[in-house]
Scaffold this motif. Sequence first.
Motif, PDB file in Angstrom:
ATOM      1  N   GLY A   1       5.499   1.680 -38.804  1.00 22.75           N
ATOM      2  CA  GLY A   1       6.446   1.384 -37.741  1.00 22.75           C
ATOM      3  C   GLY A   1       7.864   1.167 -38.236  1.00 22.75           C
ATOM      4  N   ARG A   2       8.011   0.751 -39.477  1.00 24.69           N
ATOM      5  CA  ARG A   2       9.343   0.552 -40.030  1.00 24.69           C
ATOM      6  C   ARG A   2       9.882   1.797 -40.721  1.00 24.69           C
ATOM      7  NH1 ARG A   2      10.563  -5.259 -42.472  1.00 24.69           N
ATOM      8  NH2 ARG A   2      12.603  -4.433 -41.913  1.00 24.69           N
ATOM      9  N   GLY A   3       9.158   2.885 -40.621  1.00 27.16           N
ATOM     10  CA  GLY A   3       9.631   4.133 -41.194  1.00 27.16           C
ATOM     11  C   GLY A   3       9.361   4.290 -42.667  1.00 27.16           C
ATOM     12  N   TRP A   4       8.497   3.479 -43.225  1.00 26.77           N
ATOM     13  CA  TRP A   4       8.187   3.574 -44.644  1.00 26.77           C
ATOM     14  C   TRP A   4       7.078   4.602 -44.856  1.00 26.77           C
ATOM     15  CZ3 TRP A   4       7.468  -2.410 -45.303  1.00 26.77           C
ATOM     16  CH2 TRP A   4       8.707  -3.027 -45.111  1.00 26.77           C
ATOM     17  N   ASN A   5       7.077   5.185 -46.015  1.00 22.38           N
ATOM     18  CA  ASN A   5       6.037   6.123 -46.391  1.00 22.38           C
ATOM     19  C   ASN A   5       4.862   5.330 -46.966  1.00 22.38           C
ATOM     20  OD1 ASN A   5       4.431   8.179 -47.249  1.00 22.38           O
ATOM     21  ND2 ASN A   5       5.944   9.104 -48.614  1.00 22.38           N
ATOM     22  N   THR A   6       3.766   5.285 -46.230  1.00 25.09           N
ATOM     23  CA  THR A   6       2.626   4.473 -46.656  1.00 25.09           C
ATOM     24  C   THR A   6       2.080   4.945 -47.989  1.00 25.09           C
ATOM     25  OG1 THR A   6       2.100   4.182 -44.321  1.00 25.09           O
ATOM     26  CG2 THR A   6       0.430   3.507 -45.905  1.00 25.09           C
ATOM     27  N   ALA A   7       2.098   6.255 -48.241  1.00 28.05           N
ATOM     28  CA  ALA A   7       1.576   6.769 -49.510  1.00 28.05           C
ATOM     29  C   ALA A   7       2.406   6.264 -50.682  1.00 28.05           C
ATOM     30  CB  ALA A   7       1.565   8.293 -49.482  1.00 28.05           C
ATOM     31  N   SER A   8       3.712   6.091 -50.488  1.00 25.20           N
ATOM     32  CA  SER A   8       4.571   5.612 -51.569  1.00 25.20           C
ATOM     33  C   SER A   8       4.343   4.139 -51.859  1.00 25.20           C
ATOM     34  CB  SER A   8       6.044   5.852 -51.218  1.00 25.20           C
ATOM     35  OG  SER A   8       6.284   7.221 -50.983  1.00 25.20           O
ATOM     36  N   PHE A   9       3.849   3.386 -50.867  1.00 25.54           N
ATOM     37  CA  PHE A   9       3.649   1.955 -51.047  1.00 25.54           C
ATOM     38  C   PHE A   9       2.159   1.592 -51.025  1.00 25.54           C
ATOM     39  CE2 PHE A   9       7.807   2.360 -48.886  1.00 25.54           C
ATOM     40  CZ  PHE A   9       8.596   1.934 -49.947  1.00 25.54           C
ATOM     41  N   SER A  10       1.353   2.490 -51.593  1.00 26.63           N
ATOM     42  CA  SER A  10      -0.087   2.219 -51.641  1.00 26.63           C
ATOM     43  C   SER A  10      -0.392   0.991 -52.486  1.00 26.63           C
ATOM     44  CB  SER A  10      -0.825   3.441 -52.205  1.00 26.63           C
ATOM     45  OG  SER A  10      -0.350   3.748 -53.520  1.00 26.63           O
ATOM     46  N   GLY A  11       0.494   0.682 -53.452  1.00 27.01           N
ATOM     47  CA  GLY A  11       0.266  -0.508 -54.269  1.00 27.01           C
ATOM     48  C   GLY A  11       0.298  -1.781 -53.453  1.00 27.01           C
ATOM     49  N   SER A  12       1.111  -1.809 -52.388  1.00 31.00           N
ATOM     50  CA  SER A  12       1.158  -2.986 -51.518  1.00 31.00           C
ATOM     51  C   SER A  12      -0.135  -3.122 -50.711  1.00 31.00           C
ATOM     52  CB  SER A  12       2.363  -2.900 -50.586  1.00 31.00           C
ATOM     53  OG  SER A  12       3.574  -2.852 -51.316  1.00 31.00           O
ATOM     54  N   VAL A  13      -0.621  -1.999 -50.177  1.00 29.84           N
ATOM     55  CA  VAL A  13      -1.883  -2.036 -49.432  1.00 29.84           C
ATOM     56  C   VAL A  13      -3.028  -2.417 -50.356  1.00 29.84           C
ATOM     57  CG1 VAL A  13      -3.466  -0.665 -48.012  1.00 29.84           C
ATOM     58  CG2 VAL A  13      -0.997  -0.301 -47.839  1.00 29.84           C
ATOM     59  N   ARG A  14      -3.009  -1.906 -51.558  1.00 29.66           N
ATOM     60  CA  ARG A  14      -4.063  -2.229 -52.526  1.00 29.66           C
ATOM     61  C   ARG A  14      -4.047  -3.715 -52.867  1.00 29.66           C
ATOM     62  NH1 ARG A  14      -7.260  -0.189 -56.629  1.00 29.66           N
ATOM     63  NH2 ARG A  14      -7.157  -1.283 -58.612  1.00 29.66           N
ATOM     64  N   THR A  15      -2.866  -4.291 -53.024  1.00 22.18           N
ATOM     65  CA  THR A  15      -2.762  -5.728 -53.313  1.00 22.18           C
ATOM     66  C   THR A  15      -3.338  -6.554 -52.180  1.00 22.18           C
ATOM     67  OG1 THR A  15      -0.779  -5.342 -54.652  1.00 22.18           O
ATOM     68  CG2 THR A  15      -1.158  -7.585 -53.866  1.00 22.18           C
ATOM     69  N   LEU A  16      -2.955  -6.211 -50.934  1.00 21.90           N
ATOM     70  CA  LEU A  16      -3.484  -6.952 -49.792  1.00 21.90           C
ATOM     71  C   LEU A  16      -4.987  -6.753 -49.667  1.00 21.90           C
ATOM     72  CD1 LEU A  16      -2.788  -8.737 -47.369  1.00 21.90           C
ATOM     73  CD2 LEU A  16      -2.465  -6.654 -46.024  1.00 21.90           C
ATOM     74  N   ARG A  17      -5.466  -5.555 -49.956  1.00 22.49           N
ATOM     75  CA  ARG A  17      -6.909  -5.282 -49.878  1.00 22.49           C
ATOM     76  C   ARG A  17      -7.686  -6.132 -50.872  1.00 22.49           C
ATOM     77  NH1 ARG A  17     -11.469  -4.921 -50.473  1.00 22.49           N
ATOM     78  NH2 ARG A  17     -12.951  -3.226 -50.050  1.00 22.49           N
ATOM     79  N   ILE A  18      -7.167  -6.293 -52.073  1.00 23.39           N
ATOM     80  CA  ILE A  18      -7.880  -7.061 -53.108  1.00 23.39           C
ATOM     81  C   ILE A  18      -7.884  -8.550 -52.769  1.00 23.39           C
ATOM     82  CG2 ILE A  18      -7.818  -7.771 -55.524  1.00 23.39           C
ATOM     83  CD1 ILE A  18      -6.755  -5.015 -56.210  1.00 23.39           C
TER      84      ILE A  18
END
Length: 433
Positions: free
Chosen positions: A72-89
């Motif tokens: 929604g903020r226009g970010w590329n989710t693939a470029s910030f997969s490290g953030s999703v991975r951190t939250l997932r862990i």
Amino acid sequence: MAPRGASPAKRRLARARAAAELHPSEHVLDPAQLALFEAPPRDWSRLRTTSPPALTTSAADLVTAFSAYMNGRGWNTASFSGSVRTLRIVTGHLGADTPIRESDIRALVTTGVNLHGARVLNYLRLRGLLEAQPPNDLSVARARQYASTISSPAFAAAVHTFIDVLLGQGSKPSRARSSKTVENYVAAVLDTIEAWGTQGLSDPREITKKHIEDALKQLRGDQARRLHSALRTLFRALKRERLVFRDPARSISLTSNRPVPTGLPSDRVDGLLDRIEDPRERLTVALVAIYAVLPGQLVQLKTTDFDRSKGRLRRPGRVDHVVYLDEFTRRLATAWELHRFHRWPDSSNPHLFVNRNTAVDDSGPPISTAAVQLLFQRVGLPAGRLRADRIVDEARHSADPVRLMELFGLSTYSATRYVLSAHPDKRPGPIAP
């Protein structure tokens, strides 16, 4: 796992089968559990990433909402997969039903290369799921560490008291200095104090005026001025706290010659902006080269300081000083604002200059002064020299210190120095009888 050459359908089935075999973590936090005592820091370095636990329903919803938030903020989710991975862990092991400690996320990020925590912290803060850790000023922490390394206990205690006074925490109320100033003062006196210890001096009350003069004689230029200022501040603070009977540095003065500001050769300034393509960097260089704005003021500029309709810019730290921009600089500012809006349309950072890290940080930090200095290093002209060249050029045309004070916000002393540099013939002679 599905074989490497398997069809996409088989790979999806294999991933679904592997996810079904996962079990929730045994360490998921229970919101109904009361804490009897503060839990020790968790050791995330022993984390096993080969078999992550299954997400609870609330944790899965949080990870999905986080991905939608980034999209929604226009970010590329693939470029910030490290953030999703951190939250997932972190939610896989602790759940998402209670606030997560900020220290856990920061500790987890240090264990892997493809782990990023800045956007995770901001999102959890927005959702009310972050247990923020107390602020820790690294500059003050380093100053305390410097003081603790002093071999003499009396000197170490004196320097710790010195830090308290600089922070406004002494026995009497005083204005607090910045944390970076505290670190610089302590670092400046550290070697001198250790040298006094090797000479057999073990207490600040044993220091005399001669000891300080001998220490200053071994240094020249900026190093001598830095030590002189730090020692004067140190012993003034110790006398105020009654740790010394007298101030041995009070009557010591240090004479030094300040270099006269000079301009730059014209061939180094011509075509400067033509070599820069980035809109932010073009505006940054223009504000320094045309209006002599300091790098420290650039990073503190707010969007509210810039009035594009009237072409005015309020100089940070000087509410009484306004910079009137010409048409060229206004076009550069408009180009940067348009570039910023198209790249980070939802950025809430109040500062005028942002980069890819600060634009997405909801806490609104400014860019670092080092980033501005790095830009001028690439250009090949230090910001201080470029600023001085602009003021000297104005002084050549006007020879009026009052005009320099109005244009650039200079003090009376600085404006006079620039005028005398541009017009040596105007230097006053001896007073006639």
